[in-house]
Design a protein around this motif. Structure first.
Motif, PDB file in Angstrom:
ATOM      1  N   PRO A  85      53.340 -39.333  50.173  1.00 27.63           N
ATOM      2  CA  PRO A  85      53.611 -40.082  51.415  1.00 27.63           C
ATOM      3  C   PRO A  85      53.826 -39.135  52.595  1.00 27.63           C
ATOM      4  O   PRO A  85      54.313 -38.019  52.436  1.00 27.63           O
ATOM      5  N   ARG A  86      53.475 -39.591  53.772  1.00 26.58           N
ATOM      6  CA  ARG A  86      53.683 -38.810  54.992  1.00 26.58           C
ATOM      7  C   ARG A  86      54.777 -39.425  55.865  1.00 26.58           C
ATOM      8  O   ARG A  86      54.983 -38.994  56.992  1.00 26.58           O
ATOM      9  N   GLU A  87      55.483 -40.421  55.335  1.00 31.29           N
ATOM     10  CA  GLU A  87      56.555 -41.065  56.084  1.00 31.29           C
ATOM     11  C   GLU A  87      57.902 -40.620  55.503  1.00 31.29           C
ATOM     12  O   GLU A  87      58.107 -40.664  54.282  1.00 31.29           O
ATOM     13  N   PRO A  88      58.846 -40.207  56.343  1.00 31.58           N
ATOM     14  CA  PRO A  88      60.139 -39.731  55.837  1.00 31.58           C
ATOM     15  C   PRO A  88      60.892 -40.776  55.019  1.00 31.58           C
ATOM     16  O   PRO A  88      61.612 -40.433  54.075  1.00 31.58           O
ATOM     17  N   GLU A  89      60.732 -42.051  55.356  1.00 31.43           N
ATOM     18  CA  GLU A  89      61.470 -43.102  54.650  1.00 31.43           C
ATOM     19  C   GLU A  89      61.127 -43.144  53.164  1.00 31.43           C
ATOM     20  O   GLU A  89      61.973 -43.502  52.340  1.00 31.43           O
ATOM     21  N   ALA A  90      59.888 -42.785  52.818  1.00 34.00           N
ATOM     22  CA  ALA A  90      59.474 -42.812  51.417  1.00 34.00           C
ATOM     23  C   ALA A  90      60.306 -41.863  50.566  1.00 34.00           C
ATOM     24  O   ALA A  90      60.507 -42.096  49.370  1.00 34.00           O
ATOM     25  N   TYR A  91      60.801 -40.796  51.167  1.00 33.63           N
ATOM     26  CA  TYR A  91      61.605 -39.819  50.438  1.00 33.63           C
ATOM     27  C   TYR A  91      63.096 -40.146  50.524  1.00 33.63           C
ATOM     28  O   TYR A  91      63.833 -40.009  49.542  1.00 33.63           O
ATOM     29  N   LEU A  92      63.528 -40.577  51.693  1.00 34.08           N
ATOM     30  CA  LEU A  92      64.959 -40.834  51.895  1.00 34.08           C
ATOM     31  C   LEU A  92      65.464 -42.012  51.070  1.00 34.08           C
ATOM     32  O   LEU A  92      66.651 -42.074  50.729  1.00 34.08           O
ATOM     33  N   LYS A  93      64.593 -42.945  50.735  1.00 33.66           N
ATOM     34  CA  LYS A  93      65.040 -44.126  49.992  1.00 33.66           C
ATOM     35  C   LYS A  93      65.083 -43.898  48.480  1.00 33.66           C
ATOM     36  O   LYS A  93      65.569 -44.749  47.738  1.00 33.66           O
ATOM     37  N   THR A  94      64.592 -42.744  48.022  1.00 38.58           N
ATOM     38  CA  THR A  94      64.586 -42.472  46.586  1.00 38.58           C
ATOM     39  C   THR A  94      65.922 -41.905  46.142  1.00 38.58           C
ATOM     40  O   THR A  94      66.649 -41.269  46.917  1.00 38.58           O
ATOM     41  N   THR A  95      66.257 -42.118  44.879  1.00 40.75           N
ATOM     42  CA  THR A  95      67.488 -41.580  44.301  1.00 40.75           C
ATOM     43  C   THR A  95      67.124 -40.816  43.035  1.00 40.75           C
ATOM     44  O   THR A  95      67.243 -41.328  41.922  1.00 40.75           O
ATOM     45  N   LEU A  96      66.659 -39.602  43.243  1.00 41.20           N
ATOM     46  CA  LEU A  96      66.251 -38.757  42.127  1.00 41.20           C
ATOM     47  C   LEU A  96      67.265 -37.646  41.916  1.00 41.20           C
ATOM     48  O   LEU A  96      67.884 -37.169  42.869  1.00 41.20           O
ATOM     49  N   PRO A  97      67.446 -37.201  40.685  1.00 45.03           N
ATOM     50  CA  PRO A  97      68.391 -36.102  40.422  1.00 45.03           C
ATOM     51  C   PRO A  97      67.829 -34.762  40.885  1.00 45.03           C
ATOM     52  O   PRO A  97      66.614 -34.605  41.060  1.00 45.03           O
ATOM     53  N   GLU A  98      68.701 -33.819  41.076  1.00 40.87           N
ATOM     54  CA  GLU A  98      68.265 -32.468  41.384  1.00 40.87           C
ATOM     55  C   GLU A  98      67.531 -31.874  40.171  1.00 40.87           C
ATOM     56  O   GLU A  98      67.957 -32.062  39.035  1.00 40.87           O
ATOM     57  N   PRO A  99      66.412 -31.197  40.377  1.00 38.54           N
ATOM     58  CA  PRO A  99      65.699 -30.599  39.248  1.00 38.54           C
ATOM     59  C   PRO A  99      66.512 -29.482  38.611  1.00 38.54           C
ATOM     60  O   PRO A  99      67.321 -28.828  39.278  1.00 38.54           O
ATOM     61  N   GLU A 100      66.303 -29.283  37.320  1.00 34.75           N
ATOM     62  CA  GLU A 100      66.984 -28.194  36.630  1.00 34.75           C
ATOM     63  C   GLU A 100      66.489 -26.848  37.159  1.00 34.75           C
ATOM     64  O   GLU A 100      65.358 -26.723  37.632  1.00 34.75           O
ATOM     65  N   ALA A 101      67.337 -25.856  37.071  1.00 35.50           N
ATOM     66  CA  ALA A 101      66.935 -24.507  37.472  1.00 35.50           C
ATOM     67  C   ALA A 101      65.775 -24.051  36.593  1.00 35.50           C
ATOM     68  O   ALA A 101      65.800 -24.244  35.370  1.00 35.50           O
ATOM     69  N   PRO A 102      64.745 -23.456  37.178  1.00 36.48           N
ATOM     70  CA  PRO A 102      63.579 -23.066  36.374  1.00 36.48           C
ATOM     71  C   PRO A 102      63.841 -21.805  35.557  1.00 36.48           C
ATOM     72  O   PRO A 102      64.673 -20.971  35.918  1.00 36.48           O
ATOM     73  N   GLN A 103      63.113 -21.695  34.465  1.00 36.58           N
ATOM     74  CA  GLN A 103      63.057 -20.422  33.763  1.00 36.58           C
ATOM     75  C   GLN A 103      62.167 -19.493  34.583  1.00 36.58           C
ATOM     76  O   GLN A 103      61.093 -19.883  35.029  1.00 36.58           O
ATOM     77  N   LYS A 104      62.618 -18.280  34.816  1.00 36.09           N
ATOM     78  CA  LYS A 104      61.857 -17.366  35.662  1.00 36.09           C
ATOM     79  C   LYS A 104      60.572 -16.940  34.978  1.00 36.09           C
ATOM     80  O   LYS A 104      60.556 -16.628  33.788  1.00 36.09           O
ATOM     81  N   VAL A 105      59.478 -16.941  35.756  1.00 36.89           N
ATOM     82  CA  VAL A 105      58.188 -16.533  35.202  1.00 36.89           C
ATOM     83  C   VAL A 105      58.124 -15.006  35.150  1.00 36.89           C
ATOM     84  O   VAL A 105      58.644 -14.323  36.031  1.00 36.89           O
TER      85      VAL A 105
END
Length: 413
Positions: A131-151
């Motif tokens: 999406p290119r509209e800010p509302e599409a992101y602000l209305k979501t309730t997603l958890p923070e992603p886990e810290a990645p394993q370093k490549v």
């Protein structure tokens, strides 16, 4: 587990990643085929030929749409997977698959680097359906992603893989005599370029000693940072610039018109473009023409994060550096079409307006955008080397929404 699917892999990155991806998909019960365009493709997955799941294209680009349509219709593929959706043959493949309602997945370097890759439905970057509209992101309730394993470091692997690919492609040319690569490649040329890259890195390290401190201290919050993209980056097509030089000229002309007289500007060369291009003389001529002597820098291997933090703002075409800059709270202007060219995220005004009054991104919007993109398309890992200890063919820790059940506990064991 998801339904077993019949999948066609087209060209992948130079190296064995698509062979590893094929094996992982097969371990999940899918039927996987490959389409080979040249001997370099075949070199990294030669054993598939004996199993009757490999297809060859040996004709001209002009005939590819007809061939590919017939292949999709005959085999009944559920999905195609490819790397680099801007390549000419891949653009034809994408449009053909879309017309036949075959699912399309594109693998690419990560939007958030260096510990991520992208696997996205329908396209990436300028072709992305995000999406290119800010509302599409602000209305979501997603958890923070886990810290990645370093490549693990992969520069040497990438250099070796590309060299072997070119050698195989050239030696196997009689098998694919009409193949035209999307960028010029020769055996001697690639070897020369990688040697030149190593030499240039040493030269720049000596020549540019002290420049990072000069920018980060003397010019702190009084300079704009302009990270350049690779000269043959297909993302340039998602902009109005025909070349990196055209972009540099536009930025310098805008800087001359609008920037304060006590501000400077620094162009940072892309590290992967070090073997191929050098814009030193071009930038010097443009700076001289515009009366900017002493205020324009051209640098190579300095600490990007430190420079972002010390800058007034960052100007890009559509590089993923823009995401890193916004993640660090830096005002960011994208002059091309980018997934993050969103009101409140990147600067929405003109170049001149940005140079006069750069505005930082909305932190809440950036956080929501990042969570959304991470959940939608980002997988932890590298296209060059498997993550150690993961125990899967790709060595990728796929996200839960990854296609083909790749994000299942079985795949990410």
């Amino acid at each position: 587990m998801s339904t077993q699917e019949k999948i066609l892999l087209l060209q992948g990155p130079m190296g064995p990643f698509f062979r590893r991806l094929r094996r992982e998909l097969e371990s999940l019960g899918h039927e996987v085929h490959r389409l080979m365009f040249n001997a370099g493709d075949l070199f990294y997955d030669p054993r598939l030929k004996a199993r009757g799941r490999v297809h060859f294209y040996r004709s001209d680009r002009e005939n590819f749409e007809k061939f590919f349509r017939a292949l999709l219709e005959r085999e009944g593929f559920d999905a195609i997977v490819l790397f680099g959706d801007g390549r000419p043959l891949h653009r034809i493949a994408v449009e053909t698959a879309r017309a036949l309602r075959v699912a399309i997945y594109v693998v690419e370097e990560g939007y958030f680097r260096p510990h991520w890759i992208t696997i996205e439905r329908d396209g990436v970057n300028g072709y992305s359906p995000l999406p290119r509209e800010p509302e599409a992101y602000l209305k979501t309730t997603l958890p923070e992603p886990e810290a990645p394993q370093k490549v693990p470091p992969s520069f040497t692997h990438g250099a070796l893989y590309s060299t072997l690919y070119v050698i195989a492609m050239r030696l196997g040319w009689p098998l694919f005599p009409r193949y035209i690569h999307h960028r010029p490649l020769t055996m001697s040329g690639e070897t020369f370029y990688w040697i030149r890259s190593a030499i240039r890195k040493r030269i720049y390290r000596h020549k540019e000693r002290g420049l990072e401190d000069e920018l980060a201290v003397k010019w702190r919050k009084r300079f704009f940072l302009v990270p350049l993209q690779v000269h043959c980056d297909y993302q340039l097509k998602h902009s109005d610039f025909e070349s990196v030089e055209a972009f540099i000229r536009v930025v310098l002309e805008g800087f001359a018109r609008a920037a304060s007289g006590d501000h400077a500007i620094a162009f940072k060369h892309h590290p992967m473009d070090r073997p191929y291009t050098n814009y030193q003389r071009f930038i010097e001529r443009e700076a001289e023409r515009l009366g900017l002597r002493g205020r324009v820098y051209y640098i190579h291997d300095q600490d990007l994060a430190r420079l972002i933090d010390a800058s007034l703002g960052v100007i890009v075409i559509n590089s993923t550096v823009g995401l890193e800059a916004m993640g660090r709270g830096a005002p960011t202007l994208a002059l091309g079409r980018a997934i993050y060219r969103i009101e409140g995220l990147s600067f929405s005004g003109t170049l001149e307006e940005f140079l006069r009054a750069p505005t930082p991104p909305d932190g809440e919007l950036y956080a929501a955008f990042r969570r959304y993109v991470m959940a939608d398309s980002q997988a932890n890992g590298s296209l060059m080397r498997p993550l150690p200890g993961l125990g899967t063919p790709t060595g990728i820790r796929f996200h839960a929404r990854a296609p083909f059940d790749l994000g299942s506990p079985r795949s990410n064991r």
